[in-house]
Design an enzyme around this catalytic site. Structure first.
Site, PDB file in Angstrom:
ATOM      1  N   TRP A  19       0.855  -1.194   0.000  1.00  0.00           N
ATOM      2  CA  TRP A  19       0.000   0.000   0.000  1.00  0.00           C
ATOM      3  C   TRP A  19       0.886   1.238   0.000  1.00  0.00           C
ATOM      4  CZ3 TRP A  19      -4.701   2.373   0.044  1.00  0.00           C
ATOM      5  CH2 TRP A  19      -4.756   3.655   0.608  1.00  0.00           C
ATOM      6  N   MET A  20       0.470   2.279  -0.738  1.00  0.00           N
ATOM      7  CA  MET A  20       1.199   3.552  -0.733  1.00  0.00           C
ATOM      8  C   MET A  20       0.228   4.710  -0.579  1.00  0.00           C
ATOM      9  SD  MET A  20       3.728   5.099  -3.678  1.00  0.00           S
ATOM     10  CE  MET A  20       2.471   5.508  -4.898  1.00  0.00           C
ATOM     11  N   ASN A  21       0.587   5.688   0.286  1.00  0.00           N
ATOM     12  CA  ASN A  21      -0.060   7.005   0.174  1.00  0.00           C
ATOM     13  C   ASN A  21       1.009   8.077   0.002  1.00  0.00           C
ATOM     14  OD1 ASN A  21      -0.515   6.055   3.165  1.00  0.00           O
ATOM     15  ND2 ASN A  21      -0.804   8.222   3.424  1.00  0.00           N
ATOM     16  N   ASP A  22       1.023   9.134   0.757  1.00  0.00           N
ATOM     17  CA  ASP A  22       1.793  10.346   0.451  1.00  0.00           C
ATOM     18  C   ASP A  22       3.251  10.117   0.013  1.00  0.00           C
ATOM     19  OD1 ASP A  22      -0.412  10.915   1.993  1.00  0.00           O
ATOM     20  OD2 ASP A  22       0.686  11.912   3.579  1.00  0.00           O
ATOM     21  N   GLN A  38       4.673   6.998   2.149  1.00  0.00           N
ATOM     22  CA  GLN A  38       3.894   6.291   3.152  1.00  0.00           C
ATOM     23  C   GLN A  38       3.559   4.907   2.624  1.00  0.00           C
ATOM     24  OE1 GLN A  38       2.349   7.729   6.482  1.00  0.00           O
ATOM     25  NE2 GLN A  38       4.483   8.117   5.982  1.00  0.00           N
ATOM     26  N   TRP A  46      -4.228   0.856   4.138  1.00  0.00           N
ATOM     27  CA  TRP A  46      -3.461   1.727   5.031  1.00  0.00           C
ATOM     28  C   TRP A  46      -3.209   1.021   6.361  1.00  0.00           C
ATOM     29  CZ3 TRP A  46      -3.835   4.012   9.787  1.00  0.00           C
ATOM     30  CH2 TRP A  46      -2.993   5.107  10.021  1.00  0.00           C
ATOM     31  N   SER A  79       4.122  11.092   7.562  1.00  0.00           N
ATOM     32  CA  SER A  79       4.768  11.852   6.492  1.00  0.00           C
ATOM     33  C   SER A  79       5.810  12.844   7.000  1.00  0.00           C
ATOM     34  CB  SER A  79       3.713  12.599   5.674  1.00  0.00           C
ATOM     35  OG  SER A  79       3.030  11.665   4.876  1.00  0.00           O
ATOM     36  N   ASP A 150       3.439  16.173   9.545  1.00  0.00           N
ATOM     37  CA  ASP A 150       3.834  16.378   8.152  1.00  0.00           C
ATOM     38  C   ASP A 150       4.867  17.495   7.987  1.00  0.00           C
ATOM     39  OD1 ASP A 150       1.919  14.440   7.899  1.00  0.00           O
ATOM     40  OD2 ASP A 150       0.414  15.728   6.945  1.00  0.00           O
ATOM     41  N   GLU A 200      -3.211  19.037   5.635  1.00  0.00           N
ATOM     42  CA  GLU A 200      -2.137  18.053   5.732  1.00  0.00           C
ATOM     43  C   GLU A 200      -1.021  18.403   4.747  1.00  0.00           C
ATOM     44  OE1 GLU A 200      -4.424  14.092   7.274  1.00  0.00           O
ATOM     45  OE2 GLU A 200      -4.506  14.370   5.120  1.00  0.00           O
TER      46      GLU A 200
END
Ligand code: FRU
Length: 431
Positions: A19-22, A38, A46, A79, A150, A200
């Site tokens: 899984w990937m976010n920011d 992330q 997540w 982040s 962040d 964010e």
């Protein structure tokens, strides 16, 4: 939960199986582009937040590496950013061998004495980003707050500057430090403009204005939910920064009403980095040669992020984009283009006159009355979530009678750069 598979994108970074976010800690170092992000190393949803790592020689071809920063039983690694501490101001390397330093948010879990809060941590690498050691004196900045996160750090004069958010107060906080370890609070900005959701992943940088008209500072503020296309998105402010305070040229109110429709004139009066559904957590690379300002966004939206088909892992980044600033009669606007490293042949070019409609693999790009729209309703395999099939639109500045667009279509996305990049619309589309 859909576990459909889709082909991997060609021009966009997408992790193999996680899984990937920011995007996090973007930096150009020793001739290599580093993208951290992330990452949930063990699942395609997540959780277990850690920093994944990929490198590229050209921003287009990426090699995935082992996880750089692991979550622990008591802290998730949220982040943040990376800097090259060339003078070894932190003392974490040596003058001959200066460190790369990551500045990120520890989100404390049950079992930690700080459970329920978020604070800023450091880790350093002495081998060019492969191995990282947490700083033993962490945290370096703790306000005892539940939503302070962040950090984006950059060099300004003799100091380090950090922008970070108090997410639920819709504020960007500015701290400065001589050494990355000791931080002093200097000022805050916000709430302003779109403030119905959490603020964010802020970023602050100087950009030259086209045609040698000096330079201005740009503050990116990502917001979720409450963005112009619904859910997650990125707004920006143009202004000045004196090392302590960011002063926007103009603010035209604040909207905190979560029920505002997407056509609300107030939301539309603000400056948006992108008018599509899928461009979030936008952040820029540090230390890019030739003063270029290059960003990546997370090409997804928290509205349906967990439901999109897998492309190996889940999620991808936007195409890397280079930013500029244009002066119009009454304000400055960002302009963006895919980086010049992208072969010109990857882009489609169209000019749309009023009333024109360009079908692109079933997606409709339309121009009418100065408004450009991208309609992905009913296209391809978009039925995995009720929030996915939507039409996105943006007014082209000065509503010209025709508009030129450059379009990047990859296996599961479409990015439209209109009017020389003054307006972008970025959408996932699982053709
Ligand atoms: C934005 C965000 C950040 C946080 C991270 C956690 O998408 O919520 O504010 O640091 O994701 O994964």
């Amino acid at each position: 939960m859909s576990d459909r598979q889709h082909s991997r994108p060609r021009w966009h970074y997408a992790p193999r199986s996680s899984w990937m976010n920011d995007p996090n800690g973007l930096i150009h170092y020793a001739g290599t582009w580093h993208a951290f992000y992330q990452c949930n190393p063990s699942e395609t949803v997540w959780g277990n937040m850690s920093w994944g790592h990929a490198t590229s020689p050209d921003l287009l071809h990426w090699t995935e590496h082992p996880v750089a920063l692991w979550h622990t039983a008591t802290e998730q690694v949220y982040s943040g950013s990376c800097v090259f501490d060339a003078t070894n101001s932190s003392g974490l390397g040596s003058t001959d061998w200066p460190p790369l330093v990551a500045i990120y948010t520890a989100h404390y879990l049950p079992g930690s004495a700080r459970q329920g809060t978020e604070a800023q941590w450091l880790a350093y690498s002495l081998d060019g980003g492969s191995h990282w050691t947490p700083y033993p004196g962490n945290p370096v900045l703790d306000r005892g707050s539940a939503n302070f996160r962040d950090p984006k750090v950059f060099r300004h004069g003799d100091e380090w500057v950090m922008v970070a958010v108090e997410a639920e107060d819709q504020q960007v906080l500015i701290h400065t430090s001589p050494d990355l370890v000791h931080w002093r609070y200097r000022s805050s900005f916000g709430p302003a403009h779109a403030a119905a959701g959490a603020w964010e992943c802020p970023d602050l940088f100087e950009l030259p204005v086209d045609n040698d008209e000096g330079s201005k500072w740009v503050l990116l503020v990502n917001l979720n939910p409450g963005a112009v296309a619904g859910g997650s998105g990125c707004q920006y402010f143009v202004g000045d920064f004196d090392g302590v305070t960011f002063t926007p040229d103009a603010v035209v109110g604040v909207s905190t009403d979560r029920s505002l429709g997407l056509d609300d004139p107030l939301l539309r009066a603000y400056d948006w980095f992108d008018f599509g559904r899928d461009c979030y957590a936008v952040t820029s690379f540090a230390d890019v040669p030739d003063q270029r300002r290059i960003v990546l966004g997370w090409m997804n939206n928290w509205d349906y992020a967990h439901h999109i088909p897998l492309t190996g892992g889940r999620s991808m980044m936007t195409v890397p984009r280079e930013l500029g600033l244009v002066r119009l009669a009454d304000r400055y606007l960002l302009r963006q283009r895919p980086v010049r490293e992208l072969p010109a042949s990857a882009l489609l070019h169209h000019t749309l006159a009023d009333g024109d409609h360009v079908p692109l693999h079933g997606v409709a790009l339309e121009y009418h009355n100065g408004v450009l729209s991208l309609d992905r309703r009913g296209v391809g395999r978009g039925d995995f979530h009720e929030g996915f099939g939507t039409r996105q639109w943006a007014e082209i500045p000065e509503r010209p009678s025709s508009v030129t667009v450059e379009v990047l279509i990859d296996t599961c996305s479409i990015e439209v750069f209109a009017a020389a990049g003054l307006v972008t619309i970025s959408d996932l589309v699982f053709f």
